[in-house]
Design a protein around this motif. Structure first.
Motif, mmCIF file in Angstrom:
data_model
loop_
_atom_site.group_PDB
_atom_site.id
_atom_site.type_symbol
_atom_site.label_atom_id
_atom_site.label_comp_id
_atom_site.label_asym_id
_atom_site.label_seq_id
_atom_site.Cartn_x
_atom_site.Cartn_y
_atom_site.Cartn_z
ATOM 1 N N LYS A 102 -34.842 -6.548 111.755
ATOM 2 C CA LYS A 102 -36.152 -6.094 111.033
ATOM 3 C C LYS A 102 -36.779 -4.948 111.926
ATOM 4 C CE LYS A 102 -37.599 -10.462 109.235
ATOM 5 N NZ LYS A 102 -38.518 -11.677 109.768
ATOM 6 N N ILE A 105 -35.191 -1.794 110.855
ATOM 7 C CA ILE A 105 -35.618 -1.367 109.412
ATOM 8 C C ILE A 105 -36.895 -0.652 109.603
ATOM 9 C CG2 ILE A 105 -36.213 -2.067 107.366
ATOM 10 C CD1 ILE A 105 -33.999 -4.274 107.572
ATOM 11 N N GLU A 109 -37.844 3.212 108.669
ATOM 12 C CA GLU A 109 -38.876 3.690 107.623
ATOM 13 C C GLU A 109 -39.927 4.524 107.957
ATOM 14 O OE1 GLU A 109 -40.093 -0.325 106.353
ATOM 15 O OE2 GLU A 109 -38.724 -0.670 104.894
ATOM 16 N N ASP A 307 -27.457 -0.624 102.983
ATOM 17 C CA ASP A 307 -28.242 -0.023 103.661
ATOM 18 C C ASP A 307 -28.839 -0.936 104.731
ATOM 19 O OD1 ASP A 307 -29.675 -1.942 102.444
ATOM 20 O OD2 ASP A 307 -30.986 -0.571 100.997
ATOM 21 N N CYS A 308 -29.670 -0.688 105.596
ATOM 22 C CA CYS A 308 -30.131 -1.567 106.500
ATOM 23 C C CYS A 308 -30.672 -2.998 106.175
ATOM 24 C CB CYS A 308 -31.160 -0.852 107.470
ATOM 25 S SG CYS A 308 -32.505 -0.225 106.422
ATOM 26 N N HIS A 309 -31.390 -3.039 104.952
ATOM 27 C CA HIS A 309 -31.497 -3.984 104.304
ATOM 28 C C HIS A 309 -30.491 -5.237 104.121
ATOM 29 C CE1 HIS A 309 -35.978 -2.884 103.865
ATOM 30 N NE2 HIS A 309 -35.542 -1.897 103.548
ATOM 31 N N THR A 310 -29.247 -4.470 103.768
ATOM 32 C CA THR A 310 -28.146 -5.363 103.695
ATOM 33 C C THR A 310 -27.876 -5.888 105.162
ATOM 34 O OG1 THR A 310 -27.229 -3.883 101.815
ATOM 35 C CG2 THR A 310 -25.620 -4.947 103.198
ATOM 36 N N LEU A 312 -29.790 -6.728 107.205
ATOM 37 C CA LEU A 312 -30.739 -7.895 107.707
ATOM 38 C C LEU A 312 -30.143 -9.223 106.926
ATOM 39 C CD1 LEU A 312 -33.260 -9.230 108.708
ATOM 40 C CD2 LEU A 312 -34.525 -8.065 106.828
ATOM 41 N N ALA A 313 -29.765 -8.916 105.753
ATOM 42 C CA ALA A 313 -29.302 -10.275 104.729
ATOM 43 C C ALA A 313 -28.397 -11.094 105.619
ATOM 44 C CB ALA A 313 -29.224 -9.884 103.439
ATOM 45 N N ARG A 333 -35.060 -11.497 104.301
ATOM 46 C CA ARG A 333 -34.562 -10.317 103.721
ATOM 47 C C ARG A 333 -35.720 -8.972 104.018
ATOM 48 N NH1 ARG A 333 -30.408 -10.666 100.559
ATOM 49 N NH2 ARG A 333 -29.813 -12.572 100.121
#
Length: 333
Positions: A102, A105, A109, A307-310, A312-313, A333
């Motif tokens: 997190k 991410i 951002e 991407d970075c959210h991928t 994190l999941a 997520r």
């Protein structure tokens, strides 16, 4: 034409080196490793000026940095690079814990820089075909499924690198290092894992490593179906990485060798794909494809498939299996 650098010149770096050498989107300018001889060897094969310290990149004319270092070093190195204006392509896992992911991410951002994760199996031919069919709705919704990962990693594998086999360095064993690719495919193909319960453990009686070598989980999907996962590094035959999805009108199996579909009338369809042989063949053939896609996303200003959210999941799924002990944990997520 972008300019790139690589940090970490160990075993996995060769996949990045092959993809960057002669690449139409980028030129490799620098390669970095605290073991300077590794940087020199990488440079001689793939190009780039060898350096010892990644902080020496700060004043260089670079657009993208590939981070291929031990797991526990990813958060600090990646955030330092983002702070200094670089886009980053990070080897999996993005981090060891969801909170670290997190923070990465948030930094991406804040800086407006692209942060991608190396989940190359998302662009395997079988995965691409399966995703298209699933999104078409041709065979209906996913009812249930199974993910199977059986590789072989023994004491010698862990002793080759001082950070492996330790929770402090690697963040785990078979789940975060090997099975994470297949767990990511489950998340990607099904539209997302909502929660899971599971168990992990060290089945071998050995002092060669402290991390888990086997695990199982029951994953509940956002769409309502369930996937059961079995993962182990104790299988001498090695290199099984399958995702089986039972749909309303067919059973679909995604593996590196291709996509198999058994329709409800018994008709079997097989779409073959290229398969590597030899050591580390389980890494697959799609590193270069994914790396090219990262640069294309950067050039065109469009979302990146991993991407970075991928990241994190995937880390959240790993973390949940490690901490569940049979109780349900929601995926962050």
């Amino acid at each position: 034409m972008f300019k790139s650098a690589v940090i970490g010149c160990g075993a996995v770096s060769k996949n990045h080196g092959k993809a960057l050498k002669g690449n139409e989107y980028t030129t490799l300018e620098y390669c970095v490793d605290i073991d300077y001889e590794k940087a020199v060897a990488f440079s001689e094969t793939y190009g780039g000026v060898p350096l010892r310290d990644y902080r020496d990149l700060y004043d260089k004319d670079i657009d993208v940095v590939h981070v291929i270092t031990p797991h526990n070093t990813h958060p600090q190195i990646v955030m330092d690079l983002l702070d200094h204006g670089f886009n980053v392509f990070c080897e999996k896992p993005l981090a060891i814990t969801p909170n670290e992911a997190k923070a990465m991410i948030k930094k991406s951002e804040e800086t407006g820089k692209l942060l991608g994760v190396c989940f190359q199996n998302r662009l395997n031919k079988a995965t691409v075909e399966a995703k298209e069919i699933l999104e078409s709705g041709k065979y209906g919704k996913i009812l249930s499924g199974m993910a199977l990962v059986t590789w072989y990693r023994n004491g010698k594998y862990y002793s080759e690198s001082p950070w492996r086999g330790k929770y402090s360095g690697e963040g785990g064993g078979c789940i975060i290092n090997q099975a994470i690719h297949t767990l990511d495919l489950v998340d990607y193909l099904t539209g997302g894992v909502e929660s899971l319960s599971g168990f992990d453990g060290k089945l071998r009686d050995t002092d060669a490593y402290e991390v888990e070598d086997s695990a199982m989980a029951l994953m509940k999907l956002k769409s309502g179906g369930e996937i059961v996962a079995f993962c182990s590094n104790c299988y001498l035959g090695s290199k099984v990485c399958d995702v089986e999805l039972r749909l309303e009108k067919a059973v679909m199996t995604v593996r590196q060798s291709g996509l198999t579909i058994i329709e409800e009338d018994g008709n079997t369809i097989f779409h073959p794909a290229e398969v590597l042989t030899g050591e580390k063949s389980e890494w697959g053939v799609s590193h270069g494809v994914l790396i090219n896609e990262f640069y294309k996303s950067l050039k065109d200003g469009v979302p990146f498939i991993a991407d970075c959210h991928t990241g994190l999941a995937a880390v959240s799924i790993v973390n949940a299996i490690q901490h569940s002990k049979g109780r349900s944990i929601k995926i962050e997520r």
